[in-house]
Design a protein around this motif. Sequence first.
Motif, PDB file in Angstrom:
ATOM      1  N   ASP A 105      12.978 -68.646  63.662  1.00  0.00           N
ATOM      2  CA  ASP A 105      12.225 -67.422  63.312  1.00  0.00           C
ATOM      3  C   ASP A 105      13.088 -66.191  63.487  1.00  0.00           C
TER       4      ASP A 105
ATOM      5  N   ILE B 154      10.910 -62.080  68.201  1.00  0.00           N
ATOM      6  CA  ILE B 154      11.290 -61.261  69.365  1.00  0.00           C
ATOM      7  C   ILE B 154      12.487 -61.833  70.134  1.00  0.00           C
ATOM      8  N   GLY B 155      12.841 -63.082  69.873  1.00  0.00           N
ATOM      9  CA  GLY B 155      13.981 -63.706  70.550  1.00  0.00           C
ATOM     10  C   GLY B 155      13.709 -63.959  72.025  1.00  0.00           C
TER      11      GLY B 155
ATOM     12  N   GLY C 161       7.292 -62.320  75.448  1.00  0.00           N
ATOM     13  CA  GLY C 161       6.214 -63.071  74.785  1.00  0.00           C
ATOM     14  C   GLY C 161       4.854 -62.538  75.208  1.00  0.00           C
TER      15      GLY C 161
ATOM     16  N   LEU D 229       1.676 -73.268  78.540  1.00  0.00           N
ATOM     17  CA  LEU D 229       1.594 -74.725  78.693  1.00  0.00           C
ATOM     18  C   LEU D 229       2.202 -75.484  77.515  1.00  0.00           C
ATOM     19  N   GLY D 230       2.138 -74.880  76.321  1.00  0.00           N
ATOM     20  CA  GLY D 230       2.530 -75.591  75.097  1.00  0.00           C
ATOM     21  C   GLY D 230       3.920 -76.198  75.154  1.00  0.00           C
TER      22      GLY D 230
ATOM     23  N   ALA E  34       6.266 -69.630  66.752  1.00  0.00           N
ATOM     24  CA  ALA E  34       7.171 -68.864  65.889  1.00  0.00           C
ATOM     25  C   ALA E  34       6.381 -67.789  65.144  1.00  0.00           C
TER      26      ALA E  34
ATOM     27  N   LEU F 288      11.264 -71.382  80.173  1.00  0.00           N
ATOM     28  CA  LEU F 288      10.361 -71.545  79.033  1.00  0.00           C
ATOM     29  C   LEU F 288       9.577 -72.845  79.080  1.00  0.00           C
TER      30      LEU F 288
HETATM   31  P1  ADP Z   1       2.350 -69.760  75.291  1.00  0.00           P
HETATM   32  O1  ADP Z   1       2.880 -69.558  73.912  1.00  0.00           O
HETATM   33  O2  ADP Z   1       0.933 -70.146  75.368  1.00  0.00           O
HETATM   34  O3  ADP Z   1       2.733 -68.656  76.240  1.00  0.00           O
HETATM   35  P2  ADP Z   1       4.344 -71.848  75.407  1.00  0.00           P
HETATM   36  O4  ADP Z   1       4.663 -72.824  76.449  1.00  0.00           O
HETATM   37  O5  ADP Z   1       4.169 -72.339  74.024  1.00  0.00           O
HETATM   38  O6  ADP Z   1       3.087 -71.033  75.903  1.00  0.00           O
HETATM   39  O7  ADP Z   1       5.517 -70.792  75.419  1.00  0.00           O
HETATM   40  C1  ADP Z   1       6.037 -70.315  76.627  1.00  0.00           C
HETATM   41  C2  ADP Z   1       6.743 -68.978  76.448  1.00  0.00           C
HETATM   42  O8  ADP Z   1       7.927 -69.143  75.645  1.00  0.00           O
HETATM   43  C3  ADP Z   1       5.938 -67.955  75.682  1.00  0.00           C
HETATM   44  O9  ADP Z   1       5.084 -67.264  76.554  1.00  0.00           O
HETATM   45  C4  ADP Z   1       7.002 -67.075  75.096  1.00  0.00           C
HETATM   46  O10 ADP Z   1       7.388 -66.063  75.997  1.00  0.00           O
HETATM   47  C5  ADP Z   1       8.168 -67.982  74.867  1.00  0.00           C
HETATM   48  N1  ADP Z   1       8.292 -68.409  73.460  1.00  0.00           N
HETATM   49  C6  ADP Z   1       7.808 -69.544  72.907  1.00  0.00           C
HETATM   50  N2  ADP Z   1       8.120 -69.610  71.594  1.00  0.00           N
HETATM   51  C7  ADP Z   1       8.809 -68.478  71.317  1.00  0.00           C
HETATM   52  C8  ADP Z   1       9.418 -67.951  70.122  1.00  0.00           C
HETATM   53  N3  ADP Z   1       9.375 -68.599  68.964  1.00  0.00           N
HETATM   54  N4  ADP Z   1      10.055 -66.751  70.206  1.00  0.00           N
HETATM   55  C9  ADP Z   1      10.118 -66.079  71.380  1.00  0.00           C
HETATM   56  N5  ADP Z   1       9.570 -66.528  72.546  1.00  0.00           N
HETATM   57  C10 ADP Z   1       8.922 -67.701  72.498  1.00  0.00           C
END
Ligand code: ADP
Length: 556
Positions: free
Chosen positions: A485, A488-489, A508, A518-519, A459, A498
């Motif tokens: 948050d 950027i949505g 992102g 991966l998160g 976020a 995702l």
């Molecule tokens: P990382 O953040 O390392 O790319 P994550 O698995 O945590 O890996 O997130 C995957 C994707 O989801 C991100 O690359 C991003 O595009 C999107 N994303 C995650 N959280 C958000 C958020 N709060 N707002 C917008 N896009 C998000």
Amino acid sequence: MFCTDISSTFFFLFSKDTPALLYYSHFPAIIISLFFSFFVWKKSQDISARVLFLIACFFTLWAFFDLILWTNSDSRVIMFVWSFINILENFVSALTLYFVYLFLEKREIFLRWKLFVGALFLPFLVLLPTAANLKDFDTALCEAVQGHLVYYFYFLEAFFFLWLLGFLIYRALRSEREERGKIALFSAGAILFLLSFSGANIAGSVSAVINPERSDNWKILQYGLFGMPVFMGFLAYLIVRYRAFNIKLLAAQALVVALAVLIGAQLFFIKSQVNFILTSITFLLSVAFGILLIQSVKNEIRRKEELQVLTNKLAEANVELKRLDQSKTEFISIASHQLRTPLTAIKGFVSLLLEGSYGAVPANIADILNKVYTSNERIVRLVEDLLNISRMEAGRLKYEYAEVNLCEFLNELRDTFAITAKTKGLELSFECPEEGTLPPVWIDRQKSFEVISNLIDNAIKYTPAGSVRVRAEAVDGTVRVSVKDTGIGIAPEAMPYLFVKFSRGKEGGKVYANGTGLGLYVGKNMMEAQGGRVWVTSEGIGKGSTFFVDLPMKQS
Ligand code: ADP
């Protein structure tokens, strides 16, 4: 010496005076028996199939001789043929016994038994040309008059039959339960086979001995012949079934041959020309369509076999793929473990340097050290994610559950992210209901901390300006944490990807280039393994997003 007018019957099997029943009983029986046994013999390397074919050959010879006896009026021919017919019949019985033994025991019979049975035939061989076999010719009935050897023939017939029966009973008693069904079926086939063949024959013969003056003593024999091909087919079917041949093809071929034989046999005794033409057309049509039918069954079988080959290949490839996947997981696990130790060392020393444990650090160097620390943290997180994935996929991730007070938990998260949010100029707020109103959750504290940390981290990462609100509340019987948050949505089309491994959103990636994708995958898996849930909503690009986590509560 001839019994009747020579012109109509002399060695002429297809005379128009011959009763139709003769053709119907003999020809289909001969052809079908030969066909079945020949087919099975060709398809099988089995010795029992060869013996079945031999039985069909003796039977054919027997039926052919019988046909001659019915249609012929030359006493020399009748006497010659008749003298052989009984021994042929005994051969069929003995061979049936041999066949049953081979089929059920799956091994050759002992030589001494073969010699014994051979010896049983000796009296026949010796007495065949003598009056003991045939003593006279009855011109009135146009039949041979049988000598005393006929009793030996009865005796042998009964002897083989009882032997067969005894063997089948002995075999059924000795066999396993599953095998009994097969033996029962096979016994029924073999017994009915012999009964229909020699039973009718003996009935005719006995009737001729009792009522020597009657002319229709042998008629019953023709009905017995109808049973022959049926049981021959039955025995062939059993060989095929228990030796795993293609029954479908055999059935199609048998049907076509039986049809052709039955229709074809009519051609021999049809008297009207119109009928002859009609039957010929029917015959040709049934043969033509029969061939098409067999062809299509063959094609179907071939396609099935090809499909089976492909399926096998696919199964092999799948096993190989699983093995490779397994080694990949193991590799990641080992590599991550090896990476973790030096990373921890770097983290520790950089922290000590920054804290001034090795003396004061000039501002420009502290700046560099901070960057080293942040980059190192990123690698630590990546290694941690990889380790988690490899453990998760190998089913080795262990969860340690404990009762957790969520508000305290969130306070800890607030401390962790306060500085980062402030540095970025974001408003970070935490909302928790009044003390005591939120039921405690039952989770693996450390792993859940990682999951929600990642959501807050994301976020902050993906929100250039505005706020991040973290909230805990009790909803619909669960405890829910939401991270909302104004960033950027997320585009609706990006939503399904995702939570997929290594998948990053397009937007992102623009905002934060160093993500791994991966998160969210790890977080979702970890929460679901604990009985919770993770999901997201967003109004669209530029309109912020809200991530939700439902946490499991302790079952009371
Ligand atoms: P990382 O953040 O390392 O790319 P994550 O698995 O945590 O890996 O997130 C995957 C994707 O989801 C991100 O690359 C991003 O595009 C999107 N994303 C995650 N959280 C958000 C958020 N709060 N707002 C917008 N896009 C998000």
